[in-house]
Write a protein that holds these residues in place. Structure first.
Motif, PDB file in Angstrom:
ATOM      1  N   ILE A   1      13.015 -67.387  -3.760  1.00  0.00           N
ATOM      2  CA  ILE A   1      13.974 -66.300  -3.975  1.00  0.00           C
ATOM      3  C   ILE A   1      13.269 -65.105  -4.626  1.00  0.00           C
ATOM      4  N   PHE A   2      12.440 -65.395  -5.641  1.00  0.00           N
ATOM      5  CA  PHE A   2      11.739 -64.305  -6.318  1.00  0.00           C
ATOM      6  C   PHE A   2      10.692 -63.671  -5.410  1.00  0.00           C
ATOM      7  N   ALA A   3      10.131 -64.468  -4.491  1.00  0.00           N
ATOM      8  CA  ALA A   3       9.177 -63.894  -3.544  1.00  0.00           C
ATOM      9  C   ALA A   3       9.870 -62.830  -2.695  1.00  0.00           C
ATOM     10  N   LEU A   4      11.128 -63.103  -2.307  1.00  0.00           N
ATOM     11  CA  LEU A   4      11.877 -62.106  -1.536  1.00  0.00           C
ATOM     12  C   LEU A   4      12.082 -60.836  -2.358  1.00  0.00           C
ATOM     13  N   LEU A   5      12.440 -61.035  -3.630  1.00  0.00           N
ATOM     14  CA  LEU A   5      12.649 -59.875  -4.498  1.00  0.00           C
ATOM     15  C   LEU A   5      11.351 -59.075  -4.643  1.00  0.00           C
ATOM     16  N   ALA A   6      10.234 -59.805  -4.806  1.00  0.00           N
ATOM     17  CA  ALA A   6       8.943 -59.125  -4.968  1.00  0.00           C
ATOM     18  C   ALA A   6       8.553 -58.401  -3.681  1.00  0.00           C
ATOM     19  N   LEU A   7       8.781 -59.040  -2.530  1.00  0.00           N
ATOM     20  CA  LEU A   7       8.457 -58.387  -1.256  1.00  0.00           C
ATOM     21  C   LEU A   7       9.273 -57.108  -1.101  1.00  0.00           C
ATOM     22  N   SER A   8      10.544 -57.167  -1.510  1.00  0.00           N
ATOM     23  CA  SER A   8      11.383 -55.982  -1.379  1.00  0.00           C
ATOM     24  C   SER A   8      10.867 -54.866  -2.283  1.00  0.00           C
ATOM     25  N   THR A   9      10.465 -55.224  -3.499  1.00  0.00           N
ATOM     26  CA  THR A   9       9.944 -54.210  -4.418  1.00  0.00           C
ATOM     27  C   THR A   9       8.667 -53.592  -3.864  1.00  0.00           C
ATOM     28  N   ASP A  10       7.834 -54.455  -3.275  1.00  0.00           N
ATOM     29  CA  ASP A  10       6.549 -53.979  -2.784  1.00  0.00           C
ATOM     30  C   ASP A  10       6.693 -52.995  -1.630  1.00  0.00           C
ATOM     31  N   LEU A  11       7.797 -53.127  -0.888  1.00  0.00           N
ATOM     32  CA  LEU A  11       7.989 -52.201   0.234  1.00  0.00           C
ATOM     33  C   LEU A  11       8.065 -50.762  -0.281  1.00  0.00           C
ATOM     34  N   VAL A  12       8.717 -50.579  -1.419  1.00  0.00           N
ATOM     35  CA  VAL A  12       8.816 -49.236  -1.995  1.00  0.00           C
ATOM     36  C   VAL A  12       7.543 -48.892  -2.774  1.00  0.00           C
ATOM     37  N   LEU A  13       7.077 -49.867  -3.546  1.00  0.00           N
ATOM     38  CA  LEU A  13       5.953 -49.621  -4.446  1.00  0.00           C
ATOM     39  C   LEU A  13       4.627 -49.563  -3.709  1.00  0.00           C
TER      40      LEU A  13
END
Lengths: 293, 324
Positions: B37-49
């Protein structure tokens, strides 16, 4: 009708008191933003350190309130200067957003470290300034009076220092042109370190002064750090008088909003105002056009 | 060459399928679900960052809104998980459009504080719109997903549910990054003005990446809600944003394997740091600080670079997938 007026007057006093604390914190933040060009997300944590250290000195060392404040703000200023020298300076040489993230990391570290040491239970600072004064229908306690006097004095003092002392002149010179300041023999690195320490010092005073009016606990800096940005956006980035006006405006709006609209939603006003001002008047309510970072 | 890469992925997929059966306790299996679940959150953040290069501090807003949206739709309307999760993704996406459309007009630090302010506003709403969210006490008894009448409730089935979503999102992000749109993102990250000069609609691309990121974060939030079956406004708090930032920066921003490694490290470390108690977050803060100071590319790139140099020294030619 009289009652209503008195209630508004009372909230105005509370708002100015809160606003002066915001102003001190934001004044410090604006020094950091304006001179170092860094948006520090750790400012709220230095505010928290001021409050928590003051509590700790009184509770565990049995020092008086005023002595505790003096000791804690000096320590916080020192911690801030160390953080600038050893953490922020090397990051600032890389890039702006990394530095911003670095201050964010510092805020996480400080908050959780303090929570580890003191726990997160809200604690009360007991102030010796407890007398109540009546001004007509209004009541003001001595602590609030102390905040008003100390806030005004500090702002005037720092303003005087920046305008008239050698250090203040070197700070302003550095903010205008780093290279030129360096050329005329100003130690830019030292100025940065001292300025950052000074910014933290102001935040710590605000935290220590507000302590007796609200509780102190390690996560108390989270919201206030963002409030600092709300204030300097209201007043104009880098504008020092703007930080004072912005702080008082935010304090008064929040107090009135909490009393007459809703205390749960009061934070919405500040955040909403900040977003709108950033979009439509990015130089702030008092800033000159083109000023800013 | 292509077959070689495929084989590598196949091995990884098999490892992750077998993994939950190998670990000793349900606590660790629980961590595996969380890591997904946190990997999904991190992937989403990385798309912007990592891909459009904007420091967002508001990711927890989409995570939390996704969690509440899916939970409320599923419980109050009695709609199955498979539809409520789509609702969560859509709602997070709409919110992402709104927030992105406003905050992406600002640059750098101003963008960061605006996204943070929006996250605080969303948290305020979650705390105070009691009729909808039940306020600070939290929202309880969220239904578990079910398939063919079987409830997906315990760790292993939920692990596979999460795993499927993670693989799906990785494929989507990878295809997106390899497409002309993805190259436009990278151009914006590297040289925004130059990107504009060659005719890339910078603002539209930024908003698009921001919306996709919000949708993925919403999906992560929905998965979280139906797994723990209890959510509170804390989900919108800054600690989830800082967690995502740590995963991305420690692992390596702008690289899918890097971010996944970051998520893995972040979820495994608590286990090893358990004695440290609340000091844990401070230790993470120190790790984050050390990473941005000494390993600005993240752990993954440092290790990959080290292996590359080492194999070069030995004179071997090793196939290396390029790290952008």
């Amino acid at each position: 009708m009289m009652d209503y007026g008195a209630a508004i007057g009372q909230q105005l006093i509370n708002g100015v008191v809160l606003g002066l604390c915001y102003a001190l914190l934001a004044f410090g933040l604006n020094l950091i933003v304006g001179i170092l060009g860094i948006m520090s997300f750790a400012q709220g944590e230095f505010y928290m350190l001021g409050g928590v250290f003051t509590f700790a000195f009184m509770q565990y060392l049995g020092l008086g309130y005023v002595t505790s404040i003096l000791a804690s703000i000096l320590i916080v200023a020192f911690i801030g200067a160390l953080a600038e020298r050893f953490l922020i300076k090397p990051l600032a040489e890389k890039d702006m957003e990394i530095t911003l993230l670095g201050t964010f990391a510092i805020s996480i570290i400080l908050m959780n470290l303090l929570e580890y040491i003191f726990g997160n239970t809200p604690q009360k600072i007991f102030t010796p300034f407890k007398t109540l004064y009546n001004i007509g229908p209004l009541v003001i306690n001595q602590q609030r009076l102390v905040i008003i006097i100390a806030g005004i004095l500090l702002v005037l003092l720092f303003n005087f220092m920046l305008k008239n002392t050698k250090f203040g002149i070197s700070v302003r010179a550095t903010s205008q042109n780093k290279v030129a300041a360096n050329l005329v023999g100003i130690n830019v690195a030292k100025t940065y370190t001292l300025t950052f320490g000074m910014g933290c010092f102001l935040a710590a005073i605000a935290g220590a002064l507000m302590g007796p009016l609200s509780a102190v606990y390690p996560s108390m800096g989270q919201n206030i750090g963002l409030k600092g940005f709300v204030v300097i956006v209201l007043g104009g980035m880098g504008s020092l008088p703007g930080a004072v006006y912005g702080g008082i405006i935010l304090g008064v709006i929040e107090s009135l909003g909490a009393a007459f609209i809703s205390s749960e939603w009061k934070d919405l006003i500040g955040y909403g105002a900040m977003i709108l001002i950033l979009l439509f008047k990015p130089q702030g309510l008092f800033g000159r056009k083109g000023a800013g970072v | 060459m292509k077959r070689l890469i495929d084989k590598k992925y196949l091995v990884l997929i098999i490892v992750f399928i077998v993994l939950p059966f190998l670990v000793p306790s349900s606590y660790v299996r629980n961590l595996l679900v969380l890591a997904g679940i946190f990997a999904l959150l991190a992937l989403s953040t990385d798309l912007v960052l990592g891909y459009i290069g904007q420091l967002t501090l508001g990711q927890s807003a989409f995570f939390g809104v996704g969690a509440y949206a899916s939970a409320i739709i599923a419980k109050e309307l009695g709609i199955p998980f498979w539809i409520s999760i789509i609702g969560a993704i859509v709602i997070a996406g709409v919110l992402g459009y709104f927030i992105g459309f406003i905050s992406l007009r600002l640059r750098g630090g101003y963008f960061a504080i605006t996204t943070l302010a929006f996250a605080q506003i969303m948290k305020l709403i979650a705390n105070n719109w009691i009729e909808l969210t039940r306020g600070p006490m939290g929202y309880t008894k969220i239904p578990s997903p079910s398939i063919f009448g079987l409830e997906i409730k315990s760790e292993i089935p939920y692990y596979f549910l999460t795993f499927i979503f993670v693989v799906l999102i990785i494929i989507i992000i990878k295809r997106l990054i390899d497409s002309p749109t993805g190259r436009a993102y990278l151009a914006i990250r590297e040289q925004e003005d130059l990107a504009r000069a060659v005719g890339i609609d910078v603002f539209r691309h930024k908003v698009q990446a921001f919306v996709i990121s919000a949708m993925i974060a919403g999906l992560a939030g929905g998965l979280y809600a139906h797994y723990f079956r209890f959510i509170s406004p804390d989900l919108l708090g800054i600690q989830y944003t800082s967690m995502a930032l740590m995963m991305v920066f420690v692992g390596g921003r702008g690289s899918i394997p890097g971010v996944l490694i970051g998520a893995g490290i972040y979820t495994v470390l608590p286990e090893t740091l358990r004695m440290a108690g609340t000091l844990r977050m401070s230790i993470f803060g120190v790790i984050l600080l050390l990473c941005i100071m000494f390993m600005p590319g993240g752990i993954y790139r440092s290790i990959a670079g080290w292996i590359k140099r080492k194999s070069k020294k030995n004179g071997n030619i090793v196939q290396q997938t390029t790290v952008s």
